[in-house]
Design an enzyme around this catalytic site. Structure first.
Site, mmCIF file in Angstrom:
data_model
loop_
_atom_site.group_PDB
_atom_site.id
_atom_site.type_symbol
_atom_site.label_atom_id
_atom_site.label_comp_id
_atom_site.label_asym_id
_atom_site.label_seq_id
_atom_site.Cartn_x
_atom_site.Cartn_y
_atom_site.Cartn_z
ATOM 1 N N THR A 254 -6.401 21.446 5.372
ATOM 2 C CA THR A 254 -7.293 22.257 4.536
ATOM 3 C C THR A 254 -7.007 21.749 3.201
ATOM 4 O O THR A 254 -7.672 21.574 2.034
ATOM 5 C CB THR A 254 -7.486 23.803 4.883
ATOM 6 N N ILE B 243 -8.481 36.113 -3.770
ATOM 7 C CA ILE B 243 -8.951 35.720 -5.198
ATOM 8 C C ILE B 243 -10.104 35.385 -5.567
ATOM 9 O O ILE B 243 -10.986 35.598 -6.464
ATOM 10 C CB ILE B 243 -7.693 34.926 -5.828
ATOM 11 N N TYR C 120 3.658 25.041 2.750
ATOM 12 C CA TYR C 120 2.478 25.672 2.044
ATOM 13 C C TYR C 120 2.614 24.927 0.632
ATOM 14 O O TYR C 120 1.483 24.296 0.085
ATOM 15 C CB TYR C 120 2.525 27.179 1.784
ATOM 16 N N SER D 28 2.003 21.181 0.352
ATOM 17 C CA SER D 28 0.323 20.962 0.524
ATOM 18 C C SER D 28 -0.254 21.101 -0.635
ATOM 19 O O SER D 28 -1.381 20.269 -1.202
ATOM 20 C CB SER D 28 -0.273 21.510 1.774
ATOM 21 N N LYS D 29 0.227 22.373 -1.402
ATOM 22 C CA LYS D 29 -0.573 22.430 -2.855
ATOM 23 C C LYS D 29 -0.108 21.411 -3.716
ATOM 24 O O LYS D 29 -1.197 21.060 -4.604
ATOM 25 C CB LYS D 29 -0.218 23.971 -3.181
ATOM 26 N N LYS E 166 -15.054 28.863 4.960
ATOM 27 C CA LYS E 166 -15.340 28.478 6.371
ATOM 28 C C LYS E 166 -15.167 29.814 7.255
ATOM 29 O O LYS E 166 -15.504 29.814 8.299
ATOM 30 C CB LYS E 166 -13.992 27.766 6.468
ATOM 31 N N PRO F 108 9.593 45.637 6.497
ATOM 32 C CA PRO F 108 10.359 44.490 6.536
ATOM 33 C C PRO F 108 10.679 43.754 5.063
ATOM 34 O O PRO F 108 9.598 43.267 4.474
ATOM 35 C CB PRO F 108 9.586 43.590 7.571
ATOM 36 N N THR G 233 -0.880 26.784 -7.747
ATOM 37 C CA THR G 233 0.150 27.945 -7.776
ATOM 38 C C THR G 233 1.542 27.569 -8.432
ATOM 39 O O THR G 233 1.898 26.326 -8.310
ATOM 40 C CB THR G 233 0.316 28.221 -6.286
ATOM 41 N N ASP G 234 2.358 28.692 -8.901
ATOM 42 C CA ASP G 234 3.486 28.227 -9.277
ATOM 43 C C ASP G 234 4.636 27.898 -8.500
ATOM 44 O O ASP G 234 5.401 27.268 -8.795
ATOM 45 C CB ASP G 234 4.028 29.758 -10.045
ATOM 46 N N GLU G 235 4.267 27.898 -7.269
ATOM 47 C CA GLU G 235 5.106 27.537 -6.054
ATOM 48 C C GLU G 235 5.228 26.090 -5.986
ATOM 49 O O GLU G 235 6.312 25.605 -5.461
ATOM 50 C CB GLU G 235 4.616 28.134 -4.687
HETATM 51 P P1 NAD Z 1 -6.818 33.773 1.050
HETATM 52 O O1 NAD Z 1 -6.194 33.343 1.909
HETATM 53 O O2 NAD Z 1 -7.048 35.203 0.738
HETATM 54 O O3 NAD Z 1 -8.342 33.088 0.910
HETATM 55 C C1 NAD Z 1 -8.311 31.673 1.314
HETATM 56 C C2 NAD Z 1 -9.816 31.618 1.576
HETATM 57 O O4 NAD Z 1 -10.457 30.202 2.036
HETATM 58 C C3 NAD Z 1 -10.469 32.522 2.687
HETATM 59 O O5 NAD Z 1 -11.698 33.077 2.483
HETATM 60 C C4 NAD Z 1 -10.632 31.263 3.878
HETATM 61 O O6 NAD Z 1 -11.745 31.539 4.730
HETATM 62 C C5 NAD Z 1 -11.035 30.158 3.119
HETATM 63 N N1 NAD Z 1 -10.760 28.957 3.647
HETATM 64 C C6 NAD Z 1 -9.654 28.497 4.331
HETATM 65 N N2 NAD Z 1 -9.835 27.400 4.667
HETATM 66 C C7 NAD Z 1 -10.942 26.923 4.487
HETATM 67 C C8 NAD Z 1 -11.643 25.612 4.852
HETATM 68 N N3 NAD Z 1 -10.860 24.608 5.372
HETATM 69 N N4 NAD Z 1 -12.926 25.690 4.304
HETATM 70 C C9 NAD Z 1 -13.319 26.541 3.475
HETATM 71 N N5 NAD Z 1 -12.842 27.845 3.415
HETATM 72 C C10 NAD Z 1 -11.496 27.897 3.677
HETATM 73 O O7 NAD Z 1 -6.021 33.048 -0.378
HETATM 74 P P2 NAD Z 1 -5.809 33.721 -1.916
HETATM 75 O O8 NAD Z 1 -4.671 34.399 -1.820
HETATM 76 O O9 NAD Z 1 -7.020 34.067 -2.366
HETATM 77 O O10 NAD Z 1 -5.395 32.265 -2.687
HETATM 78 C C11 NAD Z 1 -6.846 31.477 -3.085
HETATM 79 C C12 NAD Z 1 -6.165 30.287 -3.838
HETATM 80 O O11 NAD Z 1 -5.345 30.823 -4.911
HETATM 81 C C13 NAD Z 1 -5.483 29.355 -3.079
HETATM 82 O O12 NAD Z 1 -5.839 27.985 -3.380
HETATM 83 C C14 NAD Z 1 -3.900 29.741 -3.368
HETATM 84 O O13 NAD Z 1 -3.151 28.670 -2.998
HETATM 85 C C15 NAD Z 1 -4.107 30.162 -4.684
HETATM 86 N N6 NAD Z 1 -2.923 30.971 -5.321
HETATM 87 C C16 NAD Z 1 -3.025 32.061 -4.751
HETATM 88 C C17 NAD Z 1 -2.103 33.239 -5.482
HETATM 89 C C18 NAD Z 1 -1.871 34.497 -4.601
HETATM 90 O O14 NAD Z 1 -0.852 35.113 -5.094
HETATM 91 N N7 NAD Z 1 -2.566 34.924 -3.566
HETATM 92 C C19 NAD Z 1 -1.358 32.684 -6.521
HETATM 93 C C20 NAD Z 1 -1.770 31.573 -7.129
HETATM 94 C C21 NAD Z 1 -2.594 30.597 -6.405
HETATM 95 O O1 DAU Z 2 3.436 32.486 -6.207
HETATM 96 C C1 DAU Z 2 2.140 32.363 -5.940
HETATM 97 C C2 DAU Z 2 2.012 32.582 -4.377
HETATM 98 O O2 DAU Z 2 2.216 33.923 -4.092
HETATM 99 C C3 DAU Z 2 0.829 31.960 -3.716
HETATM 100 O O3 DAU Z 2 0.626 30.599 -3.944
HETATM 101 C C4 DAU Z 2 0.600 32.241 -2.401
HETATM 102 O O4 DAU Z 2 -0.711 31.815 -1.841
HETATM 103 C C5 DAU Z 2 0.848 33.727 -2.240
HETATM 104 O O5 DAU Z 2 0.693 33.923 -0.697
HETATM 105 C C6 DAU Z 2 1.999 34.193 -2.800
HETATM 106 O O6 DAU Z 2 3.202 33.641 -2.038
HETATM 107 P P1 DAU Z 2 4.650 34.420 -1.721
HETATM 108 O O7 DAU Z 2 5.356 33.697 -0.598
HETATM 109 O O8 DAU Z 2 5.486 34.629 -3.110
HETATM 110 O O9 DAU Z 2 4.087 35.881 -1.216
HETATM 111 P P2 DAU Z 2 4.267 36.762 -0.001
HETATM 112 O O10 DAU Z 2 3.340 38.179 -0.116
HETATM 113 O O11 DAU Z 2 4.104 36.284 1.280
HETATM 114 O O12 DAU Z 2 5.678 37.237 -0.257
HETATM 115 C C7 DAU Z 2 5.881 37.930 -1.359
HETATM 116 C C8 DAU Z 2 7.508 38.102 -1.476
HETATM 117 O O13 DAU Z 2 7.833 39.144 -0.543
HETATM 118 C C9 DAU Z 2 8.254 36.798 -0.830
HETATM 119 O O14 DAU Z 2 9.534 36.695 -1.410
HETATM 120 C C10 DAU Z 2 8.788 37.029 0.658
HETATM 121 C C11 DAU Z 2 8.802 38.667 0.597
HETATM 122 N N1 DAU Z 2 8.112 39.196 1.665
HETATM 123 C C12 DAU Z 2 7.090 39.066 2.275
HETATM 124 C C13 DAU Z 2 6.452 39.549 3.626
HETATM 125 C C14 DAU Z 2 4.994 39.256 4.104
HETATM 126 C C15 DAU Z 2 9.065 40.342 2.507
HETATM 127 O O15 DAU Z 2 10.353 40.426 2.141
HETATM 128 N N2 DAU Z 2 8.529 40.842 3.608
HETATM 129 C C16 DAU Z 2 7.239 40.629 3.945
HETATM 130 O O16 DAU Z 2 6.963 40.993 5.109
#
Ligand code: NAD
Ligand code: DAU
Length: 355
Positions: free
Chosen positions: A101, A13, A160, A163-164, A35, A215, A135-137
């Protein structure tokens, strides 16, 4: 010119946000602090790396000296803290790094920003803001009805999300205790370009293309509320610019889908566009995720009413755009799924039994 300190800008993101902001505005400078963990990838930022308004610093958000130095050397207006360990499955096997982190890193960012921006007792440089990307989680899991609202009590289940949630409480505490200018956004599941293939959509996409098992955890009827990543970036931009200080804003587009629907949609797309031999026979229902949240669903009324945000990309368009992006960016996909990724994948999935 406004200067944004964006952390985690090499991740999924974060990199989309950096690109979105630099393309949208001519008067925005971005310092990306990352990082570069396994999830950080500077390839994501190729399109902006030579932009004079963009710079990159490799640093850990927990590192007081490194982060203070960035504040001392730059006139920062906004912090957008994306940096986090973000994968639920990894948090189940290795929770400690999530505390480090996501909690300690956030507190360090808050402290460094507070020191840099203080001009008097509980008074800060004009117009500055710290935005925590949450996050909504943190709200936990829903039953069959209802939505997460900003007033829903936090009830995280995984290491996870815990921690958020802890990080959110520290951000709130800085607002409440020091009148520090903060906002928190809580968004639902994002999808789009540059997502690391440990997450459902790019993982299933990669496996389908590779003719590997797909999976699906448990019965696959867990529901996530999917939002195209650019709509999340737009929301963050709007909250920085117009969000009321101290407030939380939920972000989501009412796009709830069961996981099995997502998996079948990906198979169908690949079957139609790439390889007609793929099919639903590749789906394997496997051991469920421990503590698996059943349903997420966001009520986005507050950000709509107060800031006029709305999602621009509906799921049907966004998913095709995303899958096409992965197909068009084969080299990116091959690079991220080579090396360490394979080891991660084998470790994570070898222990899972077919149901
Ligand atoms: P991501 O794992 O793709 O990216 C995380 C980034 O943070 C990476 O570039 C990593 O190198 C960097 N990072 C990790 N530890 C670090 C540290 N100690 N210091 C500096 N940089 C560090 O994550 P994402 O999916 O892009 O999520 C970004 C943010 O949005 C997160 O805070 C996550 O909780 C939040 N979020 C994600 C989703 C989603 O669906 N992916 C939804 C809602 C909120
Ligand atoms: O809701 C926001 C969150 O969405 C963010 O805060 C997290 O950073 C982000 O990783 C994401 O979390 P989820 O656990 O919802 O995402 P993930 O893609 O890991 O999994 C989505 C759903 O799919 C979840 O119900 C688990 C399931 N899943 C996931 C994987 C990787 C499977 O069934 N099989 C898989 O192999």
């Amino acid at each position: 010119m406004k200067t944004y300190l964006v952390t985690g800008g090499a991740g999924f993101i974060g990199s989309n946000f950096v690109i979105y902001m630099l393309n949208k505005y001519d008067d925005v400078k971005i310092i990306n602090v990352d990082k570069l963990t396994y999830a950080g990838n500077l390839e994501n930022l190729k399109s902006v790396e030579n932009n004079p308004r963009y710079s990159f610093v490799q640093a850990d958000i927990c590192d007081r000296e490194a982060i203070s130095k960035i504040f001392a050397e730059n006139d920062i207006d906004y912090v957008v803290n994306f940096a986090a360990e973000s994968h639920v499955d990894r948090s189940i096997t290795n929770p400690e790094i999530f505390v480090k982190t996501n909690v300690e890193g956030t507190v360090n960012m808050l402290q460094c920003a507070k020191v840099a921006w203080t001009i008097g007792d509980d008074q800060y440089k004009e117009g500055v803001k710290y935005l925590q990307v949450s996050t909504d989680e943190v709200y936990g899991s829903l039953g069959e009805t209802g939505y997460f609202m900003e007033t829903t009590p936090l009830d995280p289940h995984s290491p996870y999300s815990s921690s958020k949630a802890a990080a959110d409480f520290f951000v709130k505490a800085f607002g409440d205790t020091y009148k520090f200018p903060i906002n928190i956004t809580r968004c639902s599941n994002n999808y789009g370009p540059f997502q690391f293939p440990e997450k459902l959509i790019p993982l299933i996409m990669n496996n389908t293309l590779q003719h590997k098992d797909l999976p699906v955890y448990g019965d696959g009827m867990q529901i996530r509320d999917w939002l195209y990543v650019e709509d999340h970036c737009k929301a963050i931009d709007m909250v920085i610019r117009g969000g009321r200080l101290g407030e939380v804003y939920n972000v989501g587009g009412h796009n709830e889908k069961p996981n099995i629907f997502i998996v079948k949609s990906i198979i169908e797309y690949i079957k139609e566009n790439v390889d007609e031999t793929v099919g639903e026979h590749m789906i394997k229902h496997v051991t469920d995720r421990k503590g698996h949240d059943r349903r997420y669903g966001i009520d986005p009324q507050k950000i709509k009413d107060e800031l006029g945000w709305y999602p621009e990309t509906c799921f049907e368009v966004g998913i095709k755009k995303t899958l096409k992006w992965y197909l068009d960016n084969k080299e990116w996909f091959e690079n991220v799924t080579s090396g360490a990724y394979q080891k991660y994948y084998d470790n994570m999935y070898s222990g899972k039994q077919e149901l």
